[in-house]
Design an enzyme around this catalytic site. Structure first.
Site, PDB file in Angstrom:
ATOM      1  N   GLY A  47      77.082  41.449  35.343  1.00 51.99           N
ATOM      2  CA  GLY A  47      76.121  41.056  36.377  1.00 51.99           C
ATOM      3  C   GLY A  47      75.603  42.180  37.257  1.00 51.99           C
ATOM      4  O   GLY A  47      74.479  42.119  37.756  1.00 51.99           O
ATOM      5  N   ASP A 106      81.539  35.155  45.239  1.00 52.36           N
ATOM      6  CA  ASP A 106      81.487  33.698  45.354  1.00 52.36           C
ATOM      7  C   ASP A 106      82.836  33.213  45.893  1.00 52.36           C
ATOM      8  O   ASP A 106      83.080  33.279  47.093  1.00 52.36           O
ATOM      9  CB  ASP A 106      81.153  33.162  43.954  1.00 52.36           C
ATOM     10  CG  ASP A 106      80.909  31.681  43.897  1.00 52.36           C
ATOM     11  OD1 ASP A 106      80.356  31.127  44.846  1.00 52.36           O
ATOM     12  OD2 ASP A 106      81.276  31.050  42.892  1.00 52.36           O
ATOM     13  N   PHE A 160      73.439  28.177  42.687  1.00 48.31           N
ATOM     14  CA  PHE A 160      73.743  29.055  41.562  1.00 48.31           C
ATOM     15  C   PHE A 160      72.466  29.821  41.255  1.00 48.31           C
ATOM     16  O   PHE A 160      71.444  29.239  40.921  1.00 48.31           O
ATOM     17  CB  PHE A 160      74.218  28.258  40.338  1.00 48.31           C
ATOM     18  CG  PHE A 160      74.832  29.158  39.311  1.00 48.31           C
ATOM     19  CD1 PHE A 160      76.168  29.531  39.410  1.00 48.31           C
ATOM     20  CD2 PHE A 160      74.070  29.680  38.278  1.00 48.31           C
ATOM     21  CE1 PHE A 160      76.729  30.401  38.488  1.00 48.31           C
ATOM     22  CE2 PHE A 160      74.618  30.549  37.354  1.00 48.31           C
ATOM     23  CZ  PHE A 160      75.950  30.913  37.461  1.00 48.31           C
ATOM     24  N   VAL A 161      72.525  31.142  41.409  1.00 50.01           N
ATOM     25  CA  VAL A 161      71.310  31.959  41.304  1.00 50.01           C
ATOM     26  C   VAL A 161      71.320  32.783  40.022  1.00 50.01           C
ATOM     27  O   VAL A 161      72.385  33.053  39.456  1.00 50.01           O
ATOM     28  CB  VAL A 161      71.159  32.895  42.530  1.00 50.01           C
ATOM     29  CG1 VAL A 161      70.987  32.086  43.801  1.00 50.01           C
ATOM     30  CG2 VAL A 161      72.347  33.837  42.668  1.00 50.01           C
TER      31      VAL A 161
HETATM   32  P1  IMP Z   1      84.022  34.767  42.091  1.00 52.73           P
HETATM   33  O1  IMP Z   1      85.211  35.254  41.310  1.00 52.73           O
HETATM   34  O2  IMP Z   1      84.036  33.267  42.222  1.00 52.73           O
HETATM   35  O3  IMP Z   1      83.842  35.444  43.419  1.00 52.73           O
HETATM   36  O4  IMP Z   1      82.754  35.036  41.202  1.00 52.73           O
HETATM   37  C1  IMP Z   1      82.186  36.295  41.085  1.00 52.73           C
HETATM   38  C2  IMP Z   1      81.409  36.425  39.816  1.00 52.73           C
HETATM   39  O5  IMP Z   1      80.909  35.173  39.382  1.00 52.73           O
HETATM   40  C3  IMP Z   1      80.188  37.306  40.019  1.00 52.73           C
HETATM   41  O6  IMP Z   1      80.489  38.631  39.655  1.00 52.73           O
HETATM   42  C4  IMP Z   1      79.158  36.689  39.122  1.00 52.73           C
HETATM   43  O7  IMP Z   1      79.202  37.299  37.858  1.00 52.73           O
HETATM   44  C5  IMP Z   1      79.578  35.244  38.981  1.00 52.73           C
HETATM   45  N1  IMP Z   1      78.760  34.362  39.866  1.00 52.73           N
HETATM   46  C6  IMP Z   1      79.144  33.772  41.007  1.00 52.73           C
HETATM   47  N2  IMP Z   1      78.140  33.050  41.556  1.00 52.73           N
HETATM   48  C7  IMP Z   1      77.094  33.207  40.711  1.00 52.73           C
HETATM   49  C8  IMP Z   1      75.753  32.719  40.742  1.00 52.73           C
HETATM   50  O8  IMP Z   1      75.285  32.002  41.639  1.00 52.73           O
HETATM   51  N3  IMP Z   1      74.975  33.115  39.694  1.00 52.73           N
HETATM   52  C9  IMP Z   1      75.402  33.917  38.695  1.00 52.73           C
HETATM   53  N4  IMP Z   1      76.653  34.388  38.643  1.00 52.73           N
HETATM   54  C10 IMP Z   1      77.496  34.035  39.646  1.00 52.73           C
END
Ligand code: IMP
Length: 187
Positions: A47, A106, A160-161
């Site tokens: 990402g 997130d 969700f973006v």
């Molecule tokens: P976390 O472990 O829940 O903090 O998620 C982090 C990872 O989830 C990021 O590096 C993104 O790759 C993916 N992610 C979280 N939210 C989104 C979103 O809204 N769109 C796309 N990818 C997301």
């Protein structure tokens, strides 16, 4: 079918992103002079690939650049809470300042896991530079290491973006802006 047709609304345009990336680069340059040991930039794949590429081109310091991968989402839109690291660093970060470059924070699971992992490799400080932060969804508190700082581009509403590196089911990473898809695409 044209990709634009899948997008319900744009949250940040290409120009807004570019402007904010320049501001973040300026902040980082002020904090890391060549004298205090130029940092290693570690992009979280996949990402962060566009953000990392744009950011490091604005950093006129002798930095190293690497990628790490943490998988927590599979093909869905909800983190499974237990990221694995299937692709590790090539650069030796022992005794170095590391800046982890993320597309979006997130729940915080991925960062927390990556910070622990990089800390165990002996980094002298760990900072985080994320383009987006969704504080409303945070579940895990992560701690920076040493004199690490937290750089954040934009606070993201609880959508969700996609775009500018971020995907849904591995698609839409190539959009030059960040937006939200039409509901029928997610279902
Ligand atoms: P976390 O472990 O829940 O903090 O998620 C982090 C990872 O989830 C990021 O590096 C993104 O790759 C993916 N992610 C979280 N939210 C989104 C979103 O809204 N769109 C796309 N990818 C997301």
């Amino acid at each position: 079918m044209d990709l634009e047709y899948h997008v319900e609304k744009i949250l940040w345009t290409e120009q807004q992103i570019s402007h904010r990336v320049s501001e973040l680069a300026s902040e980082i340059i002020q904090d890391f002079t060549p004298q205090n040991n130029a940092p290693a930039f570690v992009g979280v794949a996949t990402g962060a690939f566009l953000f990392l590429a744009d950011l490091v081109r604005k950093i006129q310091l002798p930095i190293s650049v690497d990628f790490i991968r943490a998988d927590s989402y599979g093909l869905g839109t909800v983190s499974n809470g237990n990221p694995r690291i299937p692709f590790d660093l090539k650069v030796d970060v022992q005794g170095k300042h590391v800046i982890l470059v993320e597309d979006i924070v997130d729940t915080g699971n991925t960062l927390s896991c990556l910070i622990d992992h990089i800390k165990s490799k002996g980094a002298s400080s760990i900072s985080v530079c994320t383009l987006l932060d969704k504080p409303a969804r945070r579940k895990v508190h992560f701690e920076l290491v040493g004199k690490g700082k937290y750089y954040c581009g934009f606070e993201c509403p609880d959508y969700f973006v996609v775009g500018y590196g971020m995907d849904f089911a591995e698609l839409y990473r190539n959009l030059p802006y960040i937006g939200v898809l039409k509901p029928e695409i997610y279902s």
